[in-house]
Design a protein around this motif. Structure first.
Motif, PDB file in Angstrom:
ATOM      1  N   LYS A 102     121.450  52.378   7.900  1.00 19.93           N
ATOM      2  CA  LYS A 102     121.751  51.013   8.384  1.00 19.93           C
ATOM      3  C   LYS A 102     121.897  50.038   7.236  1.00 19.93           C
ATOM      4  O   LYS A 102     122.641  49.057   7.330  1.00 19.93           O
ATOM      5  N   ILE A 155     113.670  46.700  17.596  1.00 16.83           N
ATOM      6  CA  ILE A 155     114.395  47.759  16.899  1.00 16.83           C
ATOM      7  C   ILE A 155     113.744  48.115  15.569  1.00 16.83           C
ATOM      8  O   ILE A 155     114.373  48.731  14.724  1.00 16.83           O
ATOM      9  N   ASN A 156     112.499  47.721  15.410  1.00 17.35           N
ATOM     10  CA  ASN A 156     111.739  48.213  14.258  1.00 17.35           C
ATOM     11  C   ASN A 156     110.406  48.755  14.756  1.00 17.35           C
ATOM     12  O   ASN A 156     109.575  48.006  15.281  1.00 17.35           O
ATOM     13  N   GLY A 157     110.238  50.072  14.612  1.00 19.97           N
ATOM     14  CA  GLY A 157     109.057  50.741  15.161  1.00 19.97           C
ATOM     15  C   GLY A 157     107.774  50.351  14.442  1.00 19.97           C
ATOM     16  O   GLY A 157     106.718  50.191  15.062  1.00 19.97           O
ATOM     17  N   THR A 158     107.861  50.175  13.111  1.00 23.52           N
ATOM     18  CA  THR A 158     106.664  49.879  12.330  1.00 23.52           C
ATOM     19  C   THR A 158     106.039  48.559  12.769  1.00 23.52           C
ATOM     20  O   THR A 158     104.831  48.473  13.010  1.00 23.52           O
ATOM     21  N   ASP A 193     110.443  46.522   6.569  1.00 21.37           N
ATOM     22  CA  ASP A 193     109.996  46.519   7.959  1.00 21.37           C
ATOM     23  C   ASP A 193     109.317  45.202   8.308  1.00 21.37           C
ATOM     24  O   ASP A 193     109.747  44.489   9.215  1.00 21.37           O
ATOM     25  N   ASP A 198     114.811  45.219   7.973  1.00 19.51           N
ATOM     26  CA  ASP A 198     115.344  46.419   8.637  1.00 19.51           C
ATOM     27  C   ASP A 198     115.928  46.033  10.004  1.00 19.51           C
ATOM     28  O   ASP A 198     117.035  46.453  10.363  1.00 19.51           O
ATOM     29  N   LYS A 202     119.923  46.086  11.479  1.00 18.29           N
ATOM     30  CA  LYS A 202     120.291  46.749  12.733  1.00 18.29           C
ATOM     31  C   LYS A 202     120.950  45.780  13.715  1.00 18.29           C
ATOM     32  O   LYS A 202     121.921  46.128  14.381  1.00 18.29           O
ATOM     33  N   GLY A 306     112.658  55.205  18.333  1.00 17.50           N
ATOM     34  CA  GLY A 306     113.609  54.574  17.420  1.00 17.50           C
ATOM     35  C   GLY A 306     113.625  55.188  16.036  1.00 17.50           C
ATOM     36  O   GLY A 306     114.383  54.754  15.174  1.00 17.50           O
ATOM     37  N   ALA A 307     112.799  56.193  15.805  1.00 15.89           N
ATOM     38  CA  ALA A 307     112.763  56.835  14.491  1.00 15.89           C
ATOM     39  C   ALA A 307     112.140  58.214  14.653  1.00 15.89           C
ATOM     40  O   ALA A 307     111.847  58.645  15.765  1.00 15.89           O
TER      41      ALA A 307
HETATM   42  N1  LIG Z   1     111.460  51.877   9.325  1.00 13.62           N
HETATM   43  C1  LIG Z   1     112.154  51.995  10.547  1.00 13.62           C
HETATM   44  C2  LIG Z   1     112.546  53.450  10.770  1.00 13.62           C
HETATM   45  C3  LIG Z   1     113.861  53.645  11.308  1.00 13.62           C
HETATM   46  O1  LIG Z   1     114.852  52.973  11.231  1.00 13.62           O
HETATM   47  C4  LIG Z   1     111.256  51.537  11.715  1.00 13.62           C
HETATM   48  O2  LIG Z   1     110.065  51.321  11.514  1.00 13.62           O
HETATM   49  O3  LIG Z   1     111.776  51.378  12.819  1.00 13.62           O
END
Ligand SMILES: N[C@@H](CC=O)C(=O)O
Ligand code: NDP
Ligand code: NA
Length: 438
Positions: A102, A155-158, A193, A198, A202, A306-307
């Motif tokens: 991305k 859209i950010n998993g962290t 993140d 990030d 996206k 998402g990851a």
């Molecule tokens: N660092 C990203 C991993 C995938 O794109 C997240 O935390 O979503």
């Protein structure tokens, strides 16, 4: 017809991709036509969790993107360089490209897609946004007949993991961030993140697809979650909200604006208080979700992982397969159909009879209110191998007791046989409801 893949990167997502390609059984038959030709890495000596014929591995990534035998280059090395240059070189050598990157797409989509269009090749990016969740392809295809108004995503998993734990435990950002790093969710340098960068990459990509124009990343407003405190989360909760890092892209003028009105977009990432009953409010932990709103579709929400190795590889391989399908139908006789659009099944599936279904059940029985009835019912279920989670008498009226039973997972045929036997009990007058329990 065989399609040869030149894979750049054999890390997390690369390994997941190889795993799917090496095990095509029970997946789409087109995968049998796709072969791994070369795999490019930084270090040949590194131990790898997945076995690969040693002659496939190379550190010469330039040789892969220029190899005349390679049909599709799959870029999974990450970072800006050499990823960008390798993608452009692959395109210049008439390779189709699949990438999960991305960061590169959000910054260099203009030169990459211009070059691809000029070369007549596809660049596919499903894995770049929301990992395994199909969102790029629906925006490009199924949803593109709508007038889209807004795309809102977690859209950010962290960051979602961090905010979820802060919410659940009343914990502070720095403590949870350390855990997220220890668990491997956040990078050693978590800046991209937690500062929202990030998610900004996206949403810039999604906005371009949803609203049909390129988005300059420097114009995307971006605010991360470092300043969200445990007390903000607690106050928000008292007021009926949860705090989420939302990425939003929205048309700023109504569909019926006067002709000539300048089309404008909002594209932004920031922590947001969401009412608890909003569809995105219950998306927790590392999960992602994207809510798309438009006319006439209304609201559609995509939710999932998402990851991660497997989910992200699912998106990568689906892009490879889409290219293979397009090439296959283009190369075949004019009457040949695209295998992803045509029906390819010629056999009937064997359907499991309902009596073999294994599920939990709820049953409500009306019986005479007399001693020993519950024991008799329990014994009858036991004789038919139906194990009970609970059995309670909940009410009694006009000499009849209402007995509610919930079973463990049982075979439906056994459960039905037990009920048939009970219907003949002198004490049981009726079994008005039986429902399956998830
Ligand atoms: N660092 C990203 C991993 C995938 O794109 C997240 O935390 O979503
Ligand atoms: N991990 C995830 O869950 C997700 C990742 N993505 C994206 O997927 C891409 C890949 O991520 P991921 O698999 O996690 O990354 P990894 O760090 O796990 O793997 C990177 C791979 O690329 C190789 N590599 C890196 N730089 C070079 C170089 N200069 N020359 C040769 N080989 C190189 C590495 O080689 P070696 O093994 O020898 O070190 C490694 O095999 C990134 O763009 C990422 O943003 C997208 C969605 C989710
Ligand atoms: Na995706």
């Amino acid at each position: 017809m065989a399609f040869k893949i030149g894979l750049l990167g054999f890390g997390t997502v690369g390994s997941g991709t190889v795993q799917i390609l090496q095990n095509p059984t029970l997946r789409h038959p087109l995968l049998h036509d796709i072969t791994l030709h070369r795999v490019g890495v930084r270090s040949l000596d590194k131990p790898r969790p997945i076995e690969l014929a040693p002659d496939l591995l190379t550190t010469d990534l330039e040789a892969i993107v220029t190899d005349p035998e390679v049909d599709v280059v799959v870029e999974l090395i990450g970072g800006l360089e050499p990823a960008r240059s390798l993608i452009l070189k692959a395109i210049a050598h008439k390779k189709h490209v699949v990438t999960a990157n991305k960061a590169v797409i959000a910054r260099y989509s203009d030169e990459i897609f211009d070059a691809a269009n000029a070369a007549g090749v596809y660049v596919m990016i499903e894995a770049a946004v929301a990992g395994g969740i199909p969102v790029i392809q629906p925006l490009r295809q199924a949803l593109s007949v709508n007038r889209l108004h807004r795309v809102t995503g977690i859209i950010n998993g962290t960051t979602n993991y961090i905010l979820t734990r802060m919410q659940r435990e009343g914990a502070d950002f720095t403590d949870v961030l350390a855990d997220a790093q220890a668990l491997g969710y956040a990078e050693a340098d978590p800046t991209a993140d937690v500062d929202g960068l990030d998610a900004a990459d996206k949403i810039a990509i999604l906005a371009a697809l949803a609203f049909g124009g390129r988005v300059n990343l420097t114009e995307v407003y971006c605010e991360g979650i470092r300043n969200v405190t445990a007390s903000d989360i607690a106050y928000a909760e008292d007021l009926g909200f949860v705090i989420k890092l939302l990425a939003t892209a929205q048309r700023d003028i109504p569909d019926d604006a006067a002709p000539g009105t300048t089309d404008r977009l909002q594209v932004r990432v920031h922590p947001t208080l969401l009412p608890k009953d909003h569809p995105l409010a219950s998306v927790n932990d590392v999960f992602n979700a994207v809510l798309i709103e438009g006319d006439p579709i209304g609201q559609v929400m995509f939710f999932g992982p998402g990851a991660g190795m497997g989910p992200t590889a699912s998106a990568v391989v689906s892009d490879i397969q889409t290219i293979a399908a397009a090439l296959k139908s283009a190369a075949a006789a004019p009457t040949s159909l695209n295998p992803l659009m045509a029906c390819i099944h010629e056999h009937y599936c064997t359907i499991t009879p309902m009596e073999d279904l294994v599920t939990r059940f709820y049953a409500r029985l009306l019986s005479k209110d007399q001693p020993g009835v519950i024991g008799k019912i329990g014994t009858c279920f036991g004789n038919h191998d139906v194990s009970l989670e609970s059995i309670v008498q909940i009410d009694s009226h006009q000499d009849l007791a209402e007995i509610v039973v919930v079973t463990h997972n049982v075979r439906e045929g056994n459960f039905r046989q037990a009920l048939d036997e009970m219907r003949h009990f002198e004490a049981v007058s009726e079994i008005p409801s039986t429902l399956r329990v998830l």
